[in-house]
Design a protein around this motif. Sequence first.
Motif, mmCIF file in Angstrom:
data_model
loop_
_atom_site.group_PDB
_atom_site.id
_atom_site.type_symbol
_atom_site.label_atom_id
_atom_site.label_comp_id
_atom_site.label_asym_id
_atom_site.label_seq_id
_atom_site.Cartn_x
_atom_site.Cartn_y
_atom_site.Cartn_z
ATOM 1 N N GLY A 1 0.803 -1.203 0.000
ATOM 2 C CA GLY A 1 0.000 0.000 0.000
ATOM 3 C C GLY A 1 0.842 1.261 0.000
ATOM 4 O O GLY A 1 1.982 1.298 -0.473
ATOM 5 N N THR A 45 -2.014 1.334 3.400
ATOM 6 C CA THR A 45 -3.215 0.489 3.445
ATOM 7 C C THR A 45 -3.403 -0.091 2.051
ATOM 8 O O THR A 45 -3.517 0.649 1.075
ATOM 9 N N GLU A 75 -7.722 -5.684 4.536
ATOM 10 C CA GLU A 75 -6.651 -4.780 4.134
ATOM 11 C C GLU A 75 -5.332 -5.217 4.766
ATOM 12 O O GLU A 75 -5.311 -5.855 5.823
ATOM 13 N N GLN A 121 -5.814 -2.609 -0.138
ATOM 14 C CA GLN A 121 -7.031 -3.413 -0.194
ATOM 15 C C GLN A 121 -6.704 -4.749 -0.835
ATOM 16 O O GLN A 121 -6.301 -4.808 -1.995
ATOM 17 N N GLN A 136 -0.315 -1.225 -4.694
ATOM 18 C CA GLN A 136 -1.359 -2.243 -4.774
ATOM 19 C C GLN A 136 -1.270 -2.999 -6.098
ATOM 20 O O GLN A 136 -2.244 -3.103 -6.847
#
Length: 681
Positions: free
Chosen positions: A381, A621, A631, A623, A522
């Motif tokens: 993240g 963070t 998360e 997902q 991500q």
Amino acid sequence: MNKDTKKKKRDSIPFRLNALFLAVFLAFSVLVLRLGVVQVIDGEDYAKAANAKKKATTQLASPRGIITDTTGKVLVGNKAELAIAFIRKPNMQSDQILTIAKKLSKIISVDEKKVTFRDKADYYLLTRFKKLDTAYNKYLSASERKQYSDSTDPKKQAIAYNLMAKRVTVDDVKSIKPEEMKILAIKHELDQAQELTPHIVAKGLTEKQMATIGEHLDEFDGTIETTVDSTRTYPNGYAFYLGQVKDIPEEKIDAFEAKGYNRNDKVGVSYLESQYESYLRGLPTTLTFPMKNNKLVGAPKREEGSRGDDLQLTINMELQKKVNSIVRNQLGKDGARNEAYAVVMNPKTGAILALGGAKRDGSGKIIDASSGTVGSQFQMGSAIKGATVLTGYQHNAVPTSIYDMPIKIKGTNPFRSWTSSIGTIDAAHALMKSSNVFMGRIAGNMAGFHITPAGGQYSATWVPAITDPRFQKAVEDLRQGYSQFGLGTRTGVDIPQSQEATGYSGGMPDNSGVIMYFSIGQFDTYTPLQLGQYVSTIANGGYRVAPHFLQSVHEPSQDGSKLGNTIYSYKTKVLNTIPNTKDQFDTVQHGFYLVTQPGGTASMLGLGQNAKFKIAAKTGTAQVNVNTGLENLTLASYAPYDNPEVAVAVVVPNVYSGHPNSAIALKIYQAYDDIYHYTEK
């Protein structure tokens, strides 16, 4: 024949004789010269070769070196046990081995549970029949004896014996008496030995037993030697990075034998025990047997070996134990968190101070998982956004400032930041607020997106195809940029390469908009140690240093309470430097500092009493499951921000809510300060 012809023939004879004499002289000269070379130059080598044929050598392993932490606490020690080893001489027969077993049975005993039925059958055949032919007559048919046992072919004789041994019955071996089982158990151990390869028969012997064996060594004709057998101990608990010592793996036996090992030696097979095998291995005790008529005779000449060199690590065991406790406690009892990892290292030298990891097993029990710091990989993240900004600078793709609002790409959901109302931001404040949009704009600029404001959002009016060379180059440039910091590549840590994960490359995106998610961590995956190396590179101003466990190597000391003389000290290894300006690094470092200040995404790390820790950080963070809301929560940090001496990377995968990443990091900084008192400097 006329007179001239006869005269010519007479004249040619002396010439031919002279030529022949000259050739013979030259040949003898060459032989004399060669003899001189053999005697003077090669004589020593030939003498050694001749002497080698008159003797044979083998080795007894010596204890390995110990491993300590940076303060001298023993992490890996040795439990020494008095032992005896059997050295099987070439062509030893079963009756000779049985004789040795009988003599030893008067002094020692070994575990009888290892005795197999085949051992009993062999013992029965050896002790119940004066001649093997009698046993053959009992257990083999006439045709079998003719085909196998009467043959002079050793292979057929072996077939005959195996057929016979298989036909020994349970009733037959019932005749073996309990007192004979003691002898049989010892013979079982002796039978495990290979020629001229010492095999430990018994260990944990008393001094009285050793003295008795020593008094009778002459009776064993050099086949029994007293020694010390050692096993590894872990006074402060076992940690994965220490590694294990086991039998030589089958596929590596030839390579180790070429280095002078015995086939049954114990070697380091993982992590530091393997990485530093050449230091840790003790100098073996050498046994040299005299030979006569190509046979070993008498007892060997013994040259004592010595313990291996000692390693001092960068690990601080006091801090390591605290980190272990902090990580485990964060998992809690409610089951909301299933695993967590933490890396603590010196950002300037790469010295690893502690690695912690824990997870729940299938039953819900919390177990150690610290090896996941180097072997597991996750989407990190926004914690990697520092690398995105610096990579963007390298490609002139960083906006001076933007207004944070969603980016709309046709056919996809708007790409937006987690926090609303961020407003106008520059690079440092984009890190402070963790603006996804700012990073997306960097990636878009690199790939050639045309983005314009369009009523409260940005509209991508032109988007390159995934086959567009500029788009593909932008993806590779981002990946290459991240690897400069250690993300997605080998960190250079001093463990075997096969035991370090390198992260996972997502390859080329199947949708142009994915490059923006790539820019916020991500897409590709990285290990916690890589996250630690990345933030260390930002902390030290652009030098990617190799993480390392080794601090120094020492001679084995006479006084076991302290380390011996230093024979090697680890020197910091700079793997590469980042081609950014000081001003660009200052911008990113300032952004990390703002993260822990009021309005930042990890302000708890810099508020109130925590301000003394001077932490700079970047939260993350990722997902991992949009449908369930799972998360990965991460944190890349260092302190103090004005003169970094420690970096902390935290990864808490697959959680639904909370800030366990920041909570873990804060407690680690508190624990570090308790030991090193850095806030008082």
